[in-house]
Design an enzyme around this catalytic site. Sequence first.
Site, mmCIF file in Angstrom:
data_model
loop_
_atom_site.group_PDB
_atom_site.id
_atom_site.type_symbol
_atom_site.label_atom_id
_atom_site.label_comp_id
_atom_site.label_asym_id
_atom_site.label_seq_id
_atom_site.Cartn_x
_atom_site.Cartn_y
_atom_site.Cartn_z
ATOM 1 N N LYS A 23 0.847 -1.200 0.000
ATOM 2 C CA LYS A 23 0.000 0.000 0.000
ATOM 3 C C LYS A 23 0.883 1.251 0.000
ATOM 4 O O LYS A 23 0.529 2.275 -0.574
ATOM 5 C CB LYS A 23 -0.885 0.006 1.249
ATOM 6 C CG LYS A 23 -1.518 1.368 1.545
ATOM 7 C CD LYS A 23 -2.250 1.401 2.847
ATOM 8 C CE LYS A 23 -1.493 1.993 3.979
ATOM 9 N NZ LYS A 23 -1.168 3.411 3.940
ATOM 10 N N ASN A 24 2.059 1.171 0.639
ATOM 11 C CA ASN A 24 2.885 2.377 0.782
ATOM 12 C C ASN A 24 3.906 2.548 -0.337
ATOM 13 O O ASN A 24 4.796 3.391 -0.258
ATOM 14 C CB ASN A 24 3.562 2.389 2.158
ATOM 15 C CG ASN A 24 2.533 2.540 3.265
ATOM 16 O OD1 ASN A 24 1.368 2.880 2.992
ATOM 17 N ND2 ASN A 24 2.922 2.271 4.488
ATOM 18 N N ARG A 97 -3.607 10.745 1.825
ATOM 19 C CA ARG A 97 -2.546 11.761 1.897
ATOM 20 C C ARG A 97 -1.739 11.793 0.615
ATOM 21 O O ARG A 97 -0.859 12.630 0.442
ATOM 22 C CB ARG A 97 -1.603 11.443 3.071
ATOM 23 C CG ARG A 97 -2.242 11.588 4.418
ATOM 24 C CD ARG A 97 -1.295 11.183 5.510
ATOM 25 N NE ARG A 97 -0.027 11.886 5.452
ATOM 26 C CZ ARG A 97 0.158 13.141 5.824
ATOM 27 N NH1 ARG A 97 -0.876 13.840 6.228
ATOM 28 N NH2 ARG A 97 1.324 13.709 5.771
ATOM 29 N N CYS A 121 -4.871 8.610 8.291
ATOM 30 C CA CYS A 121 -5.233 8.080 9.615
ATOM 31 C C CYS A 121 -4.956 9.125 10.706
ATOM 32 O O CYS A 121 -3.980 9.853 10.660
ATOM 33 C CB CYS A 121 -4.409 6.825 9.906
ATOM 34 S SG CYS A 121 -4.933 5.430 8.924
ATOM 35 N N ASP A 311 4.250 0.920 11.849
ATOM 36 C CA ASP A 311 3.020 0.258 11.399
ATOM 37 C C ASP A 311 2.916 -1.166 11.916
ATOM 38 O O ASP A 311 1.884 -1.816 11.767
ATOM 39 C CB ASP A 311 2.958 0.219 9.867
ATOM 40 C CG ASP A 311 3.033 1.605 9.261
ATOM 41 O OD1 ASP A 311 3.427 1.715 8.101
ATOM 42 O OD2 ASP A 311 2.738 2.565 9.981
ATOM 43 N N VAL A 333 7.776 7.535 16.110
ATOM 44 C CA VAL A 333 7.533 8.100 14.778
ATOM 45 C C VAL A 333 6.299 9.003 14.771
ATOM 46 O O VAL A 333 6.316 10.104 14.222
ATOM 47 C CB VAL A 333 7.389 6.976 13.728
ATOM 48 C CG1 VAL A 333 7.096 7.554 12.346
ATOM 49 C CG2 VAL A 333 8.659 6.127 13.696
HETATM 50 C C1 EPZ Z 1 4.277 6.881 5.463
HETATM 51 O O1 EPZ Z 1 3.539 7.978 5.993
HETATM 52 C C2 EPZ Z 1 3.314 5.704 5.484
HETATM 53 N N1 EPZ Z 1 2.142 6.032 4.687
HETATM 54 C C3 EPZ Z 1 2.898 5.413 6.926
HETATM 55 O O2 EPZ Z 1 2.063 4.265 6.898
HETATM 56 C C4 EPZ Z 1 4.147 5.080 7.722
HETATM 57 O O3 EPZ Z 1 3.783 4.832 9.071
HETATM 58 C C5 EPZ Z 1 5.109 6.265 7.655
HETATM 59 O O4 EPZ Z 1 5.422 6.556 6.276
HETATM 60 C C6 EPZ Z 1 6.406 6.002 8.399
HETATM 61 O O5 EPZ Z 1 7.044 4.871 7.867
HETATM 62 C C7 EPZ Z 1 2.234 5.975 3.327
HETATM 63 O O6 EPZ Z 1 3.282 5.696 2.763
HETATM 64 C C8 EPZ Z 1 0.970 6.272 2.571
HETATM 65 P P1 EPZ Z 1 6.381 10.344 7.440
HETATM 66 P P2 EPZ Z 1 4.146 9.476 5.902
HETATM 67 O O7 EPZ Z 1 6.363 11.534 6.560
HETATM 68 O O8 EPZ Z 1 4.928 9.604 4.657
HETATM 69 C C9 EPZ Z 1 6.249 13.867 10.559
HETATM 70 C C10 EPZ Z 1 0.166 2.991 7.384
HETATM 71 O O9 EPZ Z 1 -0.445 2.603 8.392
HETATM 72 N N2 EPZ Z 1 6.152 14.785 9.415
HETATM 73 O O10 EPZ Z 1 7.574 9.449 7.447
HETATM 74 O O11 EPZ Z 1 3.039 10.431 6.138
HETATM 75 C C11 EPZ Z 1 4.970 13.058 10.729
HETATM 76 O O12 EPZ Z 1 3.983 13.792 11.416
HETATM 77 C C12 EPZ Z 1 0.689 4.415 7.328
HETATM 78 O O13 EPZ Z 1 0.405 2.293 6.367
HETATM 79 C C13 EPZ Z 1 6.235 16.160 9.649
HETATM 80 O O14 EPZ Z 1 6.366 16.608 10.781
HETATM 81 O O15 EPZ Z 1 5.106 9.436 7.166
HETATM 82 C C14 EPZ Z 1 5.455 11.869 11.527
HETATM 83 O O16 EPZ Z 1 5.521 12.216 12.893
HETATM 84 C C15 EPZ Z 1 0.539 5.154 8.645
HETATM 85 N N3 EPZ Z 1 6.128 17.001 8.589
HETATM 86 C C16 EPZ Z 1 6.870 11.654 10.986
HETATM 87 O O17 EPZ Z 1 7.251 12.871 10.343
HETATM 88 C C17 EPZ Z 1 5.975 16.538 7.300
HETATM 89 O O18 EPZ Z 1 5.892 17.364 6.365
HETATM 90 C C18 EPZ Z 1 6.949 10.520 9.983
HETATM 91 O O19 EPZ Z 1 6.055 10.830 8.936
HETATM 92 C C19 EPZ Z 1 5.906 15.147 7.083
HETATM 93 C C20 EPZ Z 1 6.006 14.289 8.152
#
Ligand code: EPZ
Length: 441
Positions: A23-24, A97, A121, A311, A333
Amino acid sequence: MSSVLTIRGGVPLTGRVTVRGAKNLVPKAMVAALLGNEPSVLRNVPEIKDVEVVTSLLQLHGVTVEKDPVTGDLTLDPTNAKTASHTAIDAHAGDSRIPILLCGPLIHAIGEAFIPDLGGCKIGDRPIDFHLDVLRQFGAVVEKRPGGIHISAPQGLKGSKISLPYPSVGATEQVLLSATRAEGITELAGAATEPEIVDLIAVLQKMGAIISVQTDRTIRIEGVQDLGGYNHRALSDRNESASWASAALVTRGDIFVQGATQRDMMTFLNTYRKVGGGMDIGDDGIRFYHRGGKLNPLVLETDVHPGFMTDWQQPLIVALTQAEGVSIVHETVYENRFGFTDALIRMGANIQVHRECLGSVPCRFGQRNFLHSAVISGPTQLTGTNIDVPDLRGGFSHLIAALAATGTSRVTGIDIINRGYERFTEKLAGLGADFDISAAE
Ligand code: EPZ
């Protein structure tokens, strides 16, 4: 029409499930097709909501998306890409997203992008500040508009030296999808290196991109004028595989997960073994099973790859409620990813969540009032109850808790699980789960 699951617990899940494309990764590879000047083919595509959302968003922008009726493979043709109306984009974005990742490819294809306010989510604030900062560093103009943001780049996107404050998966994808056709070199320090990121790099390399991942988590991209199409088989979904593995432990079952890939799950497999789970690792999948003895408590911290994936922790926590002793999980995270434990506590689990960082991994949430550490004491008897699913992974955790509980559970809001788990009710039925599906009143 939303559905309700009535689950009668106590039946071990036994049998075989097939896990397909991640999915990711799959929605990101679909967006990458926009960068090409010819059609692309994506294989091993799961039938999940996130793929449907991106399909309709791409079609809205003039990309033709054809799905093979037998294999489910997608053929994406971006040659007639065009702008789309903001209201239409908003209507189709759903609670995904992914739209934020359309920025770079749309700017390269049609010079601008409109991104509606995002969903996803509810596991934290989910900001996009890193994404917008990165786009500005490429020379894009980012303007807040009613209902979303408008991004344009009159002089095109220019390569840049970028450093992420946190190895964000999404922000890393934003850079990859913007830099491959930007003018000049881009260097991204502090990048995410998850297997899904590496698979997206493989897709872009097939299209003609020049991308290297250095030893210090720096990614270097040499911008090229044009990209072609790709033909790619998506890597399998390690998060779904880990979810079924935890389901086998929780229900004292035995599940062969066709498609589970050891290479992408090494940290999970080590943890699974330490908890006391049984596994047979094969070439085409992994058998996960409860070995009949007790489960062991453990201290666990989530982290970016190659650490323990955020996850993976929700389904595993349900297994830890059955372990003999006290376990600690420090979620580093996301700041608010333990909401799902409320329902487990109502079912009889002994879980306390804390503001303190209960671990050694440096964490951004300490002393900021985020309940991001959990203490789980087991084993506890789980009893069926009424559950409303809060998010994707928490929802799957509720399902397996209900399957292990004594008595009956009524689970609502299960449609959110379709976002990331292909045909999950069919898979549950195939594994012998005892449940009925009915339409919500
Ligand atoms: C991806 O989300 C995945 N989703 C998430 O899977 C996964 O948990 C996550 O990566 C971490 O591995 C998809 O790929 C669709 P991040 P993403 O940017 O890209 C902060 C699932 O259940 N952040 O690595 O949104 C954020 O708030 C989902 O399959 C900022 O602060 O994750 C978080 O605390 C859940 N500013 C941390 O970074 C930003 O501009 C990690 O987020 C972007 C992120």
